[in-house]
Design a protein around this motif. Structure first.
Motif, PDB file in Angstrom:
ATOM      1  N   HIS A  20       0.817  -1.212   0.000  1.00  0.00           N
ATOM      2  CA  HIS A  20       0.000   0.000   0.000  1.00  0.00           C
ATOM      3  C   HIS A  20       0.854   1.266   0.000  1.00  0.00           C
ATOM      4  CE1 HIS A  20      -3.315  -2.750   0.738  1.00  0.00           C
ATOM      5  NE2 HIS A  20      -4.047  -1.786   0.189  1.00  0.00           N
ATOM      6  N   GLY A  21       2.047   1.202   0.543  1.00  0.00           N
ATOM      7  CA  GLY A  21       2.961   2.333   0.422  1.00  0.00           C
ATOM      8  C   GLY A  21       3.227   2.656  -1.036  1.00  0.00           C
ATOM      9  N   LEU A  22       3.444   1.612  -1.836  1.00  0.00           N
ATOM     10  CA  LEU A  22       3.654   1.805  -3.273  1.00  0.00           C
ATOM     11  C   LEU A  22       2.403   2.346  -3.951  1.00  0.00           C
ATOM     12  CD1 LEU A  22       5.562  -1.494  -4.231  1.00  0.00           C
ATOM     13  CD2 LEU A  22       6.551   0.751  -3.724  1.00  0.00           C
ATOM     14  N   LEU A  23       1.261   1.752  -3.617  1.00  0.00           N
ATOM     15  CA  LEU A  23       0.005   2.152  -4.251  1.00  0.00           C
ATOM     16  C   LEU A  23      -0.384   3.588  -3.908  1.00  0.00           C
ATOM     17  CD1 LEU A  23      -2.018  -1.145  -3.750  1.00  0.00           C
ATOM     18  CD2 LEU A  23      -1.015  -0.296  -5.885  1.00  0.00           C
ATOM     19  N   TYR A  24      -0.245   3.970  -2.634  1.00  0.00           N
ATOM     20  CA  TYR A  24      -0.593   5.335  -2.223  1.00  0.00           C
ATOM     21  C   TYR A  24       0.345   6.343  -2.876  1.00  0.00           C
ATOM     22  CZ  TYR A  24      -3.193   3.027   1.600  1.00  0.00           C
ATOM     23  OH  TYR A  24      -4.029   2.246   2.351  1.00  0.00           O
ATOM     24  N   ALA A  25       1.616   6.013  -2.920  1.00  0.00           N
ATOM     25  CA  ALA A  25       2.591   6.913  -3.545  1.00  0.00           C
ATOM     26  C   ALA A  25       2.288   7.066  -5.027  1.00  0.00           C
ATOM     27  CB  ALA A  25       4.008   6.385  -3.330  1.00  0.00           C
ATOM     28  N   GLN A  26       1.955   5.981  -5.680  1.00  0.00           N
ATOM     29  CA  GLN A  26       1.623   6.023  -7.099  1.00  0.00           C
ATOM     30  C   GLN A  26       0.400   6.915  -7.329  1.00  0.00           C
ATOM     31  OE1 GLN A  26       0.102   2.320  -8.760  1.00  0.00           O
ATOM     32  NE2 GLN A  26       1.172   2.725 -10.691  1.00  0.00           N
ATOM     33  N   GLU A  27      -0.618   6.735  -6.513  1.00  0.00           N
ATOM     34  CA  GLU A  27      -1.842   7.524  -6.670  1.00  0.00           C
ATOM     35  C   GLU A  27      -1.579   9.018  -6.461  1.00  0.00           C
ATOM     36  OE1 GLU A  27      -6.328   8.008  -4.782  1.00  0.00           O
ATOM     37  OE2 GLU A  27      -4.944   6.558  -3.885  1.00  0.00           O
ATOM     38  N   LEU A  28      -0.841   9.354  -5.421  1.00  0.00           N
ATOM     39  CA  LEU A  28      -0.543  10.762  -5.164  1.00  0.00           C
ATOM     40  C   LEU A  28       0.312  11.370  -6.280  1.00  0.00           C
ATOM     41  CD1 LEU A  28       0.031  10.582  -1.323  1.00  0.00           C
ATOM     42  CD2 LEU A  28      -1.759  11.894  -2.492  1.00  0.00           C
ATOM     43  N   ASN A  29       1.245  10.597  -6.777  1.00  0.00           N
ATOM     44  CA  ASN A  29       2.066  11.065  -7.898  1.00  0.00           C
ATOM     45  C   ASN A  29       1.203  11.331  -9.122  1.00  0.00           C
ATOM     46  OD1 ASN A  29       3.702   9.964 -10.527  1.00  0.00           O
ATOM     47  ND2 ASN A  29       4.980  11.239  -9.213  1.00  0.00           N
ATOM     48  N   GLU A  30       0.310  10.413  -9.427  1.00  0.00           N
ATOM     49  CA  GLU A  30      -0.570  10.568 -10.583  1.00  0.00           C
ATOM     50  C   GLU A  30      -1.518  11.753 -10.416  1.00  0.00           C
ATOM     51  OE1 GLU A  30      -2.263   6.663 -10.936  1.00  0.00           O
ATOM     52  OE2 GLU A  30      -0.463   5.868 -11.913  1.00  0.00           O
ATOM     53  N   ALA A  31      -1.816  12.122  -9.156  1.00  0.00           N
ATOM     54  CA  ALA A  31      -2.683  13.272  -8.878  1.00  0.00           C
ATOM     55  C   ALA A  31      -1.904  14.588  -8.912  1.00  0.00           C
ATOM     56  CB  ALA A  31      -3.363  13.089  -7.524  1.00  0.00           C
ATOM     57  N   GLY A  32      -0.604  14.513  -9.197  1.00  0.00           N
ATOM     58  CA  GLY A  32       0.195  15.714  -9.358  1.00  0.00           C
ATOM     59  C   GLY A  32       1.014  16.145  -8.164  1.00  0.00           C
ATOM     60  N   HIS A  33       1.021  15.353  -7.118  1.00  0.00           N
ATOM     61  CA  HIS A  33       1.815  15.689  -5.937  1.00  0.00           C
ATOM     62  C   HIS A  33       3.250  15.201  -6.102  1.00  0.00           C
ATOM     63  CE1 HIS A  33      -1.752  17.000  -3.799  1.00  0.00           C
ATOM     64  NE2 HIS A  33      -2.351  15.891  -4.198  1.00  0.00           N
ATOM     65  N   GLU A  34       4.150  15.828  -5.372  1.00  0.00           N
ATOM     66  CA  GLU A  34       5.537  15.381  -5.365  1.00  0.00           C
ATOM     67  C   GLU A  34       5.660  14.262  -4.330  1.00  0.00           C
ATOM     68  OE1 GLU A  34      10.084  17.035  -4.757  1.00  0.00           O
ATOM     69  OE2 GLU A  34       8.457  18.468  -5.094  1.00  0.00           O
TER      70      GLU A  34
END
Length: 116
Positions: A20-34
């Motif tokens: 889930h660390g990977l999944l959450y990071a991926q989602e936030l990245n795709e939403a435009g966050h650093e």
């Protein structure tokens, strides 16, 4: 845009936390966050696990790695967990603070720390 640093410290029996660390990071990245991901402590064992092509979660790990948001793994901890060679082969190690990643630097750079 916000900044998030995921520090994965999940032990061998905590797949859901590491994944889930990977999944959450991926989602936030795709939403435009650093976003940045650091494998630390027992979490460094997941580098070996996720790098293994036979691991069912390898495709997710590879997709996240391709995004360029995995900063690396602790420089010191892989040796303590017997995965030093695999971690070094997988990518950079971070050791700004006596062989460990610097959380103070992440905070100074305005990252919100998320430790899983």
């Amino acid at each position: 845009m916000k900044k998030f640093a995921f520090i994965i410290q999940a032990s061998n029996n905590e797949l859901a936390r590491a994944l889930h660390g990977l999944l959450y990071a991926q989602e936030l990245n795709e939403a435009g966050h650093e976003v940045t991901i650091i494998f630390d402590g027992a979490g460094t064992t997941w580098v070996k696990e996720f790098e293994d092509p036979s691991n069912p979660y390898n495709p997710i790990y590879k997709a996240v790695k391709k995004l360029g948001i995995i900063a690396g793994a602790c420089e010191y901890c892989p040796s303590a967990y017997g995965v030093a060679d695999e971690v070094k082969k997988a990518g950079p190690t971070l050791g700004e603070r006596n062989g460990h990643p610097s959380v103070a630097q992440l905070v100074a750079d305005d990252f919100q720390l998320i430790i899983l």
